[in-house]
Design a protein around this motif. Sequence first.
Motif, PDB file in Angstrom:
ATOM      1  N   MET A 210       0.847  -1.196   0.000  1.00 36.07           N
ATOM      2  CA  MET A 210       0.000   0.000   0.000  1.00 36.07           C
ATOM      3  C   MET A 210       0.874   1.234   0.000  1.00 36.07           C
ATOM      4  O   MET A 210       1.992   1.207   0.520  1.00 36.07           O
ATOM      5  CB  MET A 210      -0.901  -0.007   1.228  1.00 36.07           C
ATOM      6  N   LEU A 211       0.353   2.285  -0.545  1.00 38.89           N
ATOM      7  CA  LEU A 211       1.147   3.502  -0.717  1.00 38.89           C
ATOM      8  C   LEU A 211       1.654   4.037   0.617  1.00 38.89           C
ATOM      9  O   LEU A 211       2.786   4.487   0.721  1.00 38.89           O
ATOM     10  CB  LEU A 211       0.295   4.562  -1.440  1.00 38.89           C
ATOM     11  N   HIS A 212       0.829   3.970   1.660  1.00 35.59           N
ATOM     12  CA  HIS A 212       1.247   4.583   2.924  1.00 35.59           C
ATOM     13  C   HIS A 212       2.360   3.828   3.637  1.00 35.59           C
ATOM     14  O   HIS A 212       2.916   4.287   4.611  1.00 35.59           O
ATOM     15  CB  HIS A 212       0.032   4.778   3.858  1.00 35.59           C
ATOM     16  N   GLN A 213       2.712   2.627   3.101  1.00 36.81           N
ATOM     17  CA  GLN A 213       3.821   1.889   3.702  1.00 36.81           C
ATOM     18  C   GLN A 213       5.173   2.442   3.270  1.00 36.81           C
ATOM     19  O   GLN A 213       6.204   2.048   3.788  1.00 36.81           O
ATOM     20  CB  GLN A 213       3.747   0.407   3.303  1.00 36.81           C
ATOM     21  N   PHE A 214       5.143   3.326   2.276  1.00 38.36           N
ATOM     22  CA  PHE A 214       6.409   3.789   1.709  1.00 38.36           C
ATOM     23  C   PHE A 214       6.542   5.303   1.825  1.00 38.36           C
ATOM     24  O   PHE A 214       5.543   6.026   1.837  1.00 38.36           O
ATOM     25  CB  PHE A 214       6.499   3.412   0.227  1.00 38.36           C
ATOM     26  N   SER A 215       7.815   5.743   1.847  1.00 38.14           N
ATOM     27  CA  SER A 215       8.056   7.171   1.724  1.00 38.14           C
ATOM     28  C   SER A 215       7.877   7.536   0.245  1.00 38.14           C
ATOM     29  O   SER A 215       7.849   6.656  -0.621  1.00 38.14           O
ATOM     30  CB  SER A 215       9.468   7.504   2.181  1.00 38.14           C
ATOM     31  N   GLY A 216       7.777   8.812  -0.058  1.00 39.38           N
ATOM     32  CA  GLY A 216       7.566   9.240  -1.446  1.00 39.38           C
ATOM     33  C   GLY A 216       8.631   8.703  -2.386  1.00 39.38           C
ATOM     34  O   GLY A 216       8.339   8.206  -3.472  1.00 39.38           O
ATOM     35  N   ARG A 217       9.879   8.774  -1.929  1.00 42.47           N
ATOM     36  CA  ARG A 217      10.983   8.303  -2.756  1.00 42.47           C
ATOM     37  C   ARG A 217      10.895   6.805  -3.017  1.00 42.47           C
ATOM     38  O   ARG A 217      11.063   6.346  -4.140  1.00 42.47           O
ATOM     39  CB  ARG A 217      12.292   8.584  -2.024  1.00 42.47           C
ATOM     40  N   GLU A 218      10.615   6.075  -1.948  1.00 38.36           N
ATOM     41  CA  GLU A 218      10.506   4.613  -2.076  1.00 38.36           C
ATOM     42  C   GLU A 218       9.381   4.242  -3.040  1.00 38.36           C
ATOM     43  O   GLU A 218       9.526   3.329  -3.859  1.00 38.36           O
ATOM     44  CB  GLU A 218      10.218   3.984  -0.709  1.00 38.36           C
ATOM     45  N   ALA A 219       8.269   4.953  -2.936  1.00 35.16           N
ATOM     46  CA  ALA A 219       7.125   4.652  -3.797  1.00 35.16           C
ATOM     47  C   ALA A 219       7.487   4.861  -5.263  1.00 35.16           C
ATOM     48  O   ALA A 219       7.138   4.051  -6.125  1.00 35.16           O
ATOM     49  CB  ALA A 219       5.936   5.522  -3.415  1.00 35.16           C
ATOM     50  N   LEU A 220       8.227   5.934  -5.528  1.00 36.17           N
ATOM     51  CA  LEU A 220       8.642   6.183  -6.901  1.00 36.17           C
ATOM     52  C   LEU A 220       9.559   5.074  -7.398  1.00 36.17           C
ATOM     53  O   LEU A 220       9.446   4.613  -8.539  1.00 36.17           O
ATOM     54  CB  LEU A 220       9.356   7.529  -7.010  1.00 36.17           C
ATOM     55  N   TRP A 221      10.469   4.648  -6.518  1.00 35.66           N
ATOM     56  CA  TRP A 221      11.351   3.545  -6.888  1.00 35.66           C
ATOM     57  C   TRP A 221      10.565   2.277  -7.186  1.00 35.66           C
ATOM     58  O   TRP A 221      10.828   1.569  -8.157  1.00 35.66           O
ATOM     59  CB  TRP A 221      12.353   3.265  -5.755  1.00 35.66           C
ATOM     60  N   MET A 222       9.593   2.004  -6.335  1.00 33.14           N
ATOM     61  CA  MET A 222       8.729   0.835  -6.557  1.00 33.14           C
ATOM     62  C   MET A 222       8.121   0.887  -7.951  1.00 33.14           C
ATOM     63  O   MET A 222       8.147  -0.084  -8.711  1.00 33.14           O
ATOM     64  CB  MET A 222       7.578   0.814  -5.543  1.00 33.14           C
ATOM     65  N   CYS A 223       7.540   2.036  -8.291  1.00 32.08           N
ATOM     66  CA  CYS A 223       6.877   2.193  -9.589  1.00 32.08           C
ATOM     67  C   CYS A 223       7.873   1.969 -10.719  1.00 32.08           C
ATOM     68  O   CYS A 223       7.597   1.245 -11.679  1.00 32.08           O
ATOM     69  CB  CYS A 223       6.253   3.581  -9.709  1.00 32.08           C
ATOM     70  N   ALA A 224       9.049   2.595 -10.588  1.00 34.74           N
ATOM     71  CA  ALA A 224      10.052   2.475 -11.653  1.00 34.74           C
ATOM     72  C   ALA A 224      10.459   1.020 -11.834  1.00 34.74           C
ATOM     73  O   ALA A 224      10.544   0.516 -12.964  1.00 34.74           O
ATOM     74  CB  ALA A 224      11.261   3.333 -11.319  1.00 34.74           C
ATOM     75  N   LEU A 225      10.680   0.324 -10.722  1.00 32.41           N
ATOM     76  CA  LEU A 225      11.109  -1.071 -10.815  1.00 32.41           C
ATOM     77  C   LEU A 225      10.002  -1.955 -11.394  1.00 32.41           C
ATOM     78  O   LEU A 225      10.267  -2.871 -12.171  1.00 32.41           O
ATOM     79  CB  LEU A 225      11.547  -1.583  -9.444  1.00 32.41           C
ATOM     80  N   CYS A 226       8.763  -1.652 -11.033  1.00 36.18           N
ATOM     81  CA  CYS A 226       7.642  -2.426 -11.586  1.00 36.18           C
ATOM     82  C   CYS A 226       7.561  -2.243 -13.097  1.00 36.18           C
ATOM     83  O   CYS A 226       7.373  -3.209 -13.847  1.00 36.18           O
ATOM     84  CB  CYS A 226       6.326  -1.984 -10.946  1.00 36.18           C
ATOM     85  N   LEU A 227       7.726  -1.010 -13.546  1.00 31.66           N
ATOM     86  CA  LEU A 227       7.697  -0.769 -14.992  1.00 31.66           C
ATOM     87  C   LEU A 227       8.867  -1.484 -15.664  1.00 31.66           C
ATOM     88  O   LEU A 227       8.735  -2.017 -16.774  1.00 31.66           O
ATOM     89  CB  LEU A 227       7.734   0.727 -15.280  1.00 31.66           C
ATOM     90  N   GLY A 228      10.007  -1.519 -14.974  1.00 37.34           N
ATOM     91  CA  GLY A 228      11.158  -2.256 -15.494  1.00 37.34           C
ATOM     92  C   GLY A 228      10.831  -3.733 -15.666  1.00 37.34           C
ATOM     93  O   GLY A 228      11.172  -4.348 -16.679  1.00 37.34           O
ATOM     94  N   GLU A 229      10.118  -4.286 -14.685  1.00 38.45           N
ATOM     95  CA  GLU A 229       9.722  -5.698 -14.774  1.00 38.45           C
ATOM     96  C   GLU A 229       8.844  -5.946 -15.997  1.00 38.45           C
ATOM     97  O   GLU A 229       8.970  -6.966 -16.678  1.00 38.45           O
ATOM     98  CB  GLU A 229       8.956  -6.121 -13.520  1.00 38.45           C
ATOM     99  N   VAL A 230       7.939  -4.994 -16.265  1.00 36.48           N
ATOM    100  CA  VAL A 230       7.060  -5.130 -17.424  1.00 36.48           C
ATOM    101  C   VAL A 230       7.898  -5.214 -18.700  1.00 36.48           C
ATOM    102  O   VAL A 230       7.676  -6.085 -19.553  1.00 36.48           O
ATOM    103  CB  VAL A 230       6.069  -3.955 -17.498  1.00 36.48           C
ATOM    104  N   LEU A 231       8.901  -4.335 -18.804  1.00 32.84           N
ATOM    105  CA  LEU A 231       9.775  -4.372 -19.984  1.00 32.84           C
ATOM    106  C   LEU A 231      10.487  -5.708 -20.083  1.00 32.84           C
ATOM    107  O   LEU A 231      10.655  -6.259 -21.181  1.00 32.84           O
ATOM    108  CB  LEU A 231      10.795  -3.240 -19.910  1.00 32.84           C
ATOM    109  N   LEU A 232      10.877  -6.231 -18.935  1.00 34.18           N
ATOM    110  CA  LEU A 232      11.569  -7.511 -18.903  1.00 34.18           C
ATOM    111  C   LEU A 232      10.686  -8.627 -19.476  1.00 34.18           C
ATOM    112  O   LEU A 232      11.133  -9.459 -20.251  1.00 34.18           O
ATOM    113  CB  LEU A 232      11.913  -7.832 -17.446  1.00 34.18           C
ATOM    114  N   PHE A 233       9.413  -8.612 -19.104  1.00 33.63           N
ATOM    115  CA  PHE A 233       8.502  -9.638 -19.614  1.00 33.63           C
ATOM    116  C   PHE A 233       8.248  -9.457 -21.106  1.00 33.63           C
ATOM    117  O   PHE A 233       8.069 -10.439 -21.829  1.00 33.63           O
ATOM    118  CB  PHE A 233       7.189  -9.647 -18.826  1.00 33.63           C
ATOM    119  N   CYS A 234       8.220  -8.210 -21.573  1.00 32.40           N
ATOM    120  CA  CYS A 234       8.079  -7.975 -23.014  1.00 32.40           C
ATOM    121  C   CYS A 234       9.277  -8.570 -23.754  1.00 32.40           C
ATOM    122  O   CYS A 234       9.124  -9.221 -24.791  1.00 32.40           O
ATOM    123  CB  CYS A 234       7.979  -6.485 -23.313  1.00 32.40           C
ATOM    124  N   ALA A 235      10.467  -8.358 -23.189  1.00 39.16           N
ATOM    125  CA  ALA A 235      11.673  -8.911 -23.803  1.00 39.16           C
ATOM    126  C   ALA A 235      11.605 -10.436 -23.795  1.00 39.16           C
ATOM    127  O   ALA A 235      11.941 -11.093 -24.786  1.00 39.16           O
ATOM    128  CB  ALA A 235      12.911  -8.425 -23.059  1.00 39.16           C
TER     129      ALA A 235
END
Lengths: 248, 254
Positions: A210-235
């Motif tokens: 959940m969003l409130h478990q993370f600081s703003g920076r951590e949440a952004l990192w989470m999002c970036a890494l998740c999008l990275g995973e999506v690219l990985l599956f496309c590859a």
Amino acid sequence: MSGTRVPFLQPFLETRKLRRTGFCPAFLGGGLLGALVPAVNMAVRAESFTSQSGSPFRILMDANWQLMAQLNIFLVVCGACILYHTEYADNGIQKARSLPMRPLCLFLGKLTILAVSCLLPLCIEALSLLLCRAHWFSDSAGAGRQLLAGLAFELVLLLPTAAAMLFLSSMCQNMWISLGAGVILVFFSSMLPQGSAAVALMPFASPYRMLHQFSGREALWMCALCLGEVLLFCAAERIYHNIRRCFS
Amino acid sequence: MSEMNIIETQNLTKTYGDFTAVSHLNLHIKKGSVYGFLGPNGAGKSTTMKMLLGLAKPTSGSFHINRKSYPKDRIAILRDMGSFIEAPAFYGNLTGEENLEILRRILQLPKSAVADALELTGLTEHRKRQAKKYSLGMKQRLGLAGALLGHPPILILDEPTNGLDPIGIHEIRTLVRSLPEKYDCTVLVSSHLLPEVELMADDFGILNHGRLLFEGTMDALKRTAENAGLPTYNLEETFLSLIDMDNRNRGERI
Ligand SMILES: Nc1ncnc2c1ncn2[C@@H]1O[C@H](COP(=O)(O)OP(=O)(O)OP(=O)(O)O)[C@@H](O)[C@H]1O
Ligand SMILES: [Mg+2]
């Protein structure tokens, strides 16, 4: 060149293939079911929640999100299975593969549809949380922003699961195999330790966060890494496509 | 490559593990002709066609289609080809018309193309019915309609008359026969039966166990058979004995 318009149109074409498959009713029904969770929970034991101190959304999310997230993951699993079942059931995919299109187009089109479809249950659930809050809690300052941020965050966290599940379904000609594997993964991931950061990022496990478990920076990192995973599956899908052509 | 040939393969080979399905195939298909591709079950006809469509990757060898080479111009090649491989491939949950509409949009053809293809294959009456509820022959016709959509310059048809009634077979035969003249189209059509393709094709390729036994016109085939001492009074006989002779030679080779 005229051919370049096709990838852009692909999601629209993919939606046409979903007629009479039960895809839209499934997402609508799943969303409504998820929306029932906080409502029922509050109706049954309102005092134990209203007596807690802190932000109402936080209380509601902490109390209900585990179950709601699991429902959402199930929906993604079913959605991915339906999306590829229409292709394999009468071998439509063979025709699709012999059309002048890039091989990854099909996958990307389906991924777009699945991602957009996830918005439907997420919005219904957000609406339900909003109503619960308005009905049972008095404090309602800054509700809109918190809710929208949470919604966007949960959508991004669902994407790796969607990509992983689509990748799995694209490999299984028989829908029951991908469905079975998906269900096993859902249960397996819900049993993983919740604290670890590595688990938090895994497909099938990330949507429980959940969003409130993370600081703003951590949440952004989470999002970036998740999008990275999506690219990985496309590859991975791209590589799988090349391997499959050697054996078919 | 020769100017006349629209499809040419060079030593096209496909192996699955240690089994060779297609072996050093050199096809020459003339522009504007109907090419009959013959062979018994498991000869490698479908495999060859799949390779031409990019559905299967050749183990070795190469091919050119319409002066474009594979795999570099894969998408451009596919834009020129309509295809029907093995069994009809469609979306069962959609109606016949909706199926063709999807293809039409991907191929970016005018709206009239769908009605045209439905008419050509006699499906107009059944266009609003879900494709999974079609009869075998109607599914086959839907597959053909998908291949014919927009009159592509090259058509690849794998046993197109499978499951059709005698009237349907006759219709498809007449249709295939008329395509080069009407739409300046080249057709590669496979079959098990020599007498059947004889009525449609200008040139023939005979495949057995992945190897091309013969390529050329009907007259050339008769001459080849005569020289080899095979019967020529009946095409069925000629074909069977040609395959039989190859199988015996093959036995000796192994
Ligand atoms: N994916 C695969 N893996 C292994 N072997 C395969 C595969 N696909 C085809 N084969 C084999 O390749 C050979 C040629 O098959 P193909 O389908 O091309 O035959 P065909 O000439 O089309 O026969 P038919 O007239 O029965 O349609 C067969 O022996 C078949 O078993
Ligand atoms: Mg075949």
